[in-house]
Design an enzyme around this catalytic site. Structure first.
Site, PDB file in Angstrom:
ATOM      1  N   GLY A   1      74.453  72.967  12.980  1.00 55.90           N
ATOM      2  CA  GLY A   1      73.582  73.889  13.717  1.00 55.90           C
ATOM      3  C   GLY A   1      72.555  74.633  12.886  1.00 55.90           C
ATOM      4  O   GLY A   1      71.615  75.193  13.445  1.00 55.90           O
TER       5      GLY A   1
ATOM      6  N   ILE B   1      71.574  69.765  15.763  1.00 49.63           N
ATOM      7  CA  ILE B   1      70.778  70.361  16.832  1.00 49.63           C
ATOM      8  C   ILE B   1      69.983  71.478  16.184  1.00 49.63           C
ATOM      9  O   ILE B   1      70.586  72.349  15.535  1.00 49.63           O
ATOM     10  CB  ILE B   1      71.686  70.936  17.946  1.00 49.63           C
ATOM     11  CG1 ILE B   1      72.492  69.818  18.625  1.00 49.63           C
ATOM     12  CG2 ILE B   1      70.852  71.707  18.975  1.00 49.63           C
ATOM     13  CD1 ILE B   1      73.576  70.296  19.574  1.00 49.63           C
TER      14      ILE B   1
ATOM     15  N   SER C   1      66.177  74.083  15.915  1.00 48.82           N
ATOM     16  CA  SER C   1      64.901  74.590  16.407  1.00 48.82           C
ATOM     17  C   SER C   1      63.730  73.979  15.641  1.00 48.82           C
ATOM     18  O   SER C   1      62.697  73.648  16.229  1.00 48.82           O
ATOM     19  CB  SER C   1      64.867  76.116  16.263  1.00 48.82           C
ATOM     20  OG  SER C   1      64.920  76.482  14.898  1.00 48.82           O
TER      21      SER C   1
ATOM     22  N   ASP D   1      69.583  74.181  10.420  1.00 47.21           N
ATOM     23  CA  ASP D   1      68.691  73.136   9.902  1.00 47.21           C
ATOM     24  C   ASP D   1      68.613  73.180   8.368  1.00 47.21           C
ATOM     25  O   ASP D   1      68.380  72.158   7.720  1.00 47.21           O
ATOM     26  CB  ASP D   1      67.271  73.319  10.476  1.00 47.21           C
ATOM     27  CG  ASP D   1      67.267  73.494  11.985  1.00 47.21           C
ATOM     28  OD1 ASP D   1      68.359  73.505  12.580  1.00 47.21           O
ATOM     29  OD2 ASP D   1      66.177  73.628  12.560  1.00 47.21           O
ATOM     30  N   GLU D   2      68.787  74.378   7.817  1.00 50.10           N
ATOM     31  CA  GLU D   2      68.706  74.583   6.364  1.00 50.10           C
ATOM     32  C   GLU D   2      69.727  73.733   5.596  1.00 50.10           C
ATOM     33  O   GLU D   2      69.564  73.449   4.412  1.00 50.10           O
ATOM     34  CB  GLU D   2      69.000  76.051   6.012  1.00 50.10           C
ATOM     35  CG  GLU D   2      68.031  77.073   6.557  1.00 50.10           C
ATOM     36  CD  GLU D   2      68.350  77.535   7.983  1.00 50.10           C
ATOM     37  OE1 GLU D   2      68.895  76.751   8.779  1.00 50.10           O
ATOM     38  OE2 GLU D   2      68.034  78.689   8.291  1.00 50.10           O
TER      39      GLU D   2
ATOM     40  N   TYR E   1      79.913  75.891  21.411  1.00 51.49           N
ATOM     41  CA  TYR E   1      78.884  76.362  20.474  1.00 51.49           C
ATOM     42  C   TYR E   1      79.459  77.529  19.662  1.00 51.49           C
ATOM     43  O   TYR E   1      79.657  78.621  20.184  1.00 51.49           O
ATOM     44  CB  TYR E   1      77.665  76.779  21.312  1.00 51.49           C
ATOM     45  CG  TYR E   1      76.435  77.263  20.591  1.00 51.49           C
ATOM     46  CD1 TYR E   1      76.360  77.401  19.206  1.00 51.49           C
ATOM     47  CD2 TYR E   1      75.292  77.588  21.330  1.00 51.49           C
ATOM     48  CE1 TYR E   1      75.209  77.851  18.595  1.00 51.49           C
ATOM     49  CE2 TYR E   1      74.132  78.043  20.718  1.00 51.49           C
ATOM     50  CZ  TYR E   1      74.098  78.168  19.361  1.00 51.49           C
ATOM     51  OH  TYR E   1      72.958  78.627  18.760  1.00 51.49           O
TER      52      TYR E   1
ATOM     53  N   THR F   1      77.211  76.196  14.168  1.00 51.26           N
ATOM     54  CA  THR F   1      76.112  76.910  13.529  1.00 51.26           C
ATOM     55  C   THR F   1      76.717  77.917  12.555  1.00 51.26           C
ATOM     56  O   THR F   1      76.835  79.110  12.843  1.00 51.26           O
ATOM     57  CB  THR F   1      75.198  77.560  14.584  1.00 51.26           C
ATOM     58  OG1 THR F   1      74.764  76.537  15.492  1.00 51.26           O
ATOM     59  CG2 THR F   1      73.961  78.178  13.943  1.00 51.26           C
TER      60      THR F   1
ATOM     61  N   LYS G   1      79.090  72.399  18.482  1.00 49.16           N
ATOM     62  CA  LYS G   1      77.850  72.712  17.751  1.00 49.16           C
ATOM     63  C   LYS G   1      78.231  73.801  16.776  1.00 49.16           C
ATOM     64  O   LYS G   1      78.540  74.936  17.164  1.00 49.16           O
ATOM     65  CB  LYS G   1      76.784  73.191  18.738  1.00 49.16           C
ATOM     66  CG  LYS G   1      75.527  73.730  18.090  1.00 49.16           C
ATOM     67  CD  LYS G   1      74.379  73.631  19.100  1.00 49.16           C
ATOM     68  CE  LYS G   1      73.502  74.851  19.174  1.00 49.16           C
ATOM     69  NZ  LYS G   1      72.927  75.286  17.926  1.00 49.16           N
TER      70      LYS G   1
ATOM     71  N   SER H   1      69.521  79.491  22.329  1.00 47.26           N
ATOM     72  CA  SER H   1      68.939  80.674  21.682  1.00 47.26           C
ATOM     73  C   SER H   1      67.450  80.472  21.461  1.00 47.26           C
ATOM     74  O   SER H   1      66.639  81.383  21.700  1.00 47.26           O
ATOM     75  CB  SER H   1      69.575  80.942  20.314  1.00 47.26           C
ATOM     76  OG  SER H   1      70.860  80.416  20.205  1.00 47.26           O
ATOM     77  N   THR H   2      67.080  79.269  20.992  1.00 46.15           N
ATOM     78  CA  THR H   2      65.686  78.968  20.671  1.00 46.15           C
ATOM     79  C   THR H   2      64.801  79.073  21.913  1.00 46.15           C
ATOM     80  O   THR H   2      63.613  79.379  21.808  1.00 46.15           O
ATOM     81  CB  THR H   2      65.601  77.549  20.053  1.00 46.15           C
ATOM     82  OG1 THR H   2      66.487  77.513  18.931  1.00 46.15           O
ATOM     83  CG2 THR H   2      64.203  77.185  19.610  1.00 46.15           C
TER      84      THR H   2
END
Ligand code: NAY
Length: 291
Positions: free
Chosen positions: A186, A203, A205, A188-189, A134, A164, A162, A45-46
């Site tokens: 997935g 993983i 961005s 980062d927060e 994913y 997210t 993954k 996606s990134t």
């Protein structure tokens, strides 16, 4: 092979006319290879994959593999809403030096679970490489149950997930019930929380601009230093809040340009440029060495 670890989800730099900028792509790959991360998650996606043609996606996979150093584990994202297109991408990635492939669950059309399983099996067969499933309910629209995730993880050739999702209970269940599989955080927060819930890595961005902080969060969790992990996650989230405000992909490209890693911050339309207000917020974070 053990895939656990921290991976940057790579970006695709574009020129103003929306063609891929090869020099910027090579420079960003080189920068990430020197960051201490374990590998690269390419073409997700990134990387604006769903705004690119299949040929451009294959080209991005090729250019990244050429620029990457041998010590990096490379994962090629080959997901698409069409199995046929995913197979084309998987076949291409299968012939390149990628250690694994990954594919987001098909979105837009409702897909039955047996169709989903067949989709993954066909794509795995086309690549001849291990698959990282994913799961991204918020964007892909498919809300997999824990049982369904377990079933996907049991498909021949699936080695990892993954995840997210902010559902940390599901993260704990899936990691507990599949100890032999790798599960990546997935969002980062919530890297620190995801690792506490059992994830074997992440993983993301924002690893493109805060790799060391993500490495430090993982190290703090693995050494039972919850206080340190929380403090670092809070620092990370100040930056992530600003990126989400700016638009994550345009925001990341803006920061990378300001830092001289890439020369062009353009995205594929309809993604837009960062507004002056958000630029000011990101500039202040750069000046304060937050990124
Ligand atoms: C991808 O395919 O490139 C990724 O999923 C990378 C992970 C990111 N998720 C999305 C949807 O972009 O790093 C996250 C995300 O940007 C970050 O947590 C900020 O929300």
């Amino acid at each position: 092979m053990n895939f656990s670890g921290l991976y940057a989800a790579t970006l695709t730099p574009f020129n103003l006319d929306e063609t891929i900028n090869h020099d910027d792509l090579a420079s960003l790959v080189k920068f990430n290879c020197e960051s201490g991360l374990d590998g690269l998650y390419v073409g997700g996606s990134t990387a604006e994959a769903f705004l690119c043609s299949t040929e451009e996606r294959i080209q991005t996979l090729e250019l990244t593999a050429e620029a990457a150093t041998a010590d990096m584990t490379l994962i090629a994202h080959v997901g698409d809403i069409s199995t046929k297109k995913s197979e084309i991408l998987a076949r291409a990635a299968g012939a390149m030096p990628y250690q694994a492939i990954s594919a987001v669950t098909p979105f837009y059309y409702p897909v039955a679970f047996n169709e989903l399983k067949k989709h993954y099996s066909d794509v795995i067969q086309a690549a001849g490489k291990p698959m990282i499933v994913y799961n991204f309910p918020a964007f892909a629209g498919m809300n997999l149950s824990g049982e369904q995730i377990n079933e996907l993880l049991n498909i021949d050739g699936v080695v990892a997930l993954k995840q997210t999702s902010a559902n940390l209970y599901q993260m704990e269940q899936v990691t507990r019930q599949n100890p032999e599989k790798t599960v990546f955080n997935g969002f980062d927060e919530i890297l620190a929380s995801g690792l506490v819930a059992g994830a074997n890595g992440g993983i993301g961005s924002t690893y493109n601009i805060q790799a060391q902080r993500m490495i430090d969060i993982q190290a703090a969790i693995f050494t039972n230093n919850a206080q340190q992990a929380t403090a670092l996650q809070r620092e990370a989230n100040v930056l992530i809040d600003a990126l989400v405000g700016a638009g994550v992909i345009p925001g990341l490209k803006y920061v990378l340009k300001q830092k001289g890693i890439i020369q062009n911050e353009h995205c594929r339309r309809p993604l837009n440029v960062v507004t002056d207000e958000h630029k000011a917020t990101l500039n202040a974070l750069i000046e304060a060495n937050v990124c």
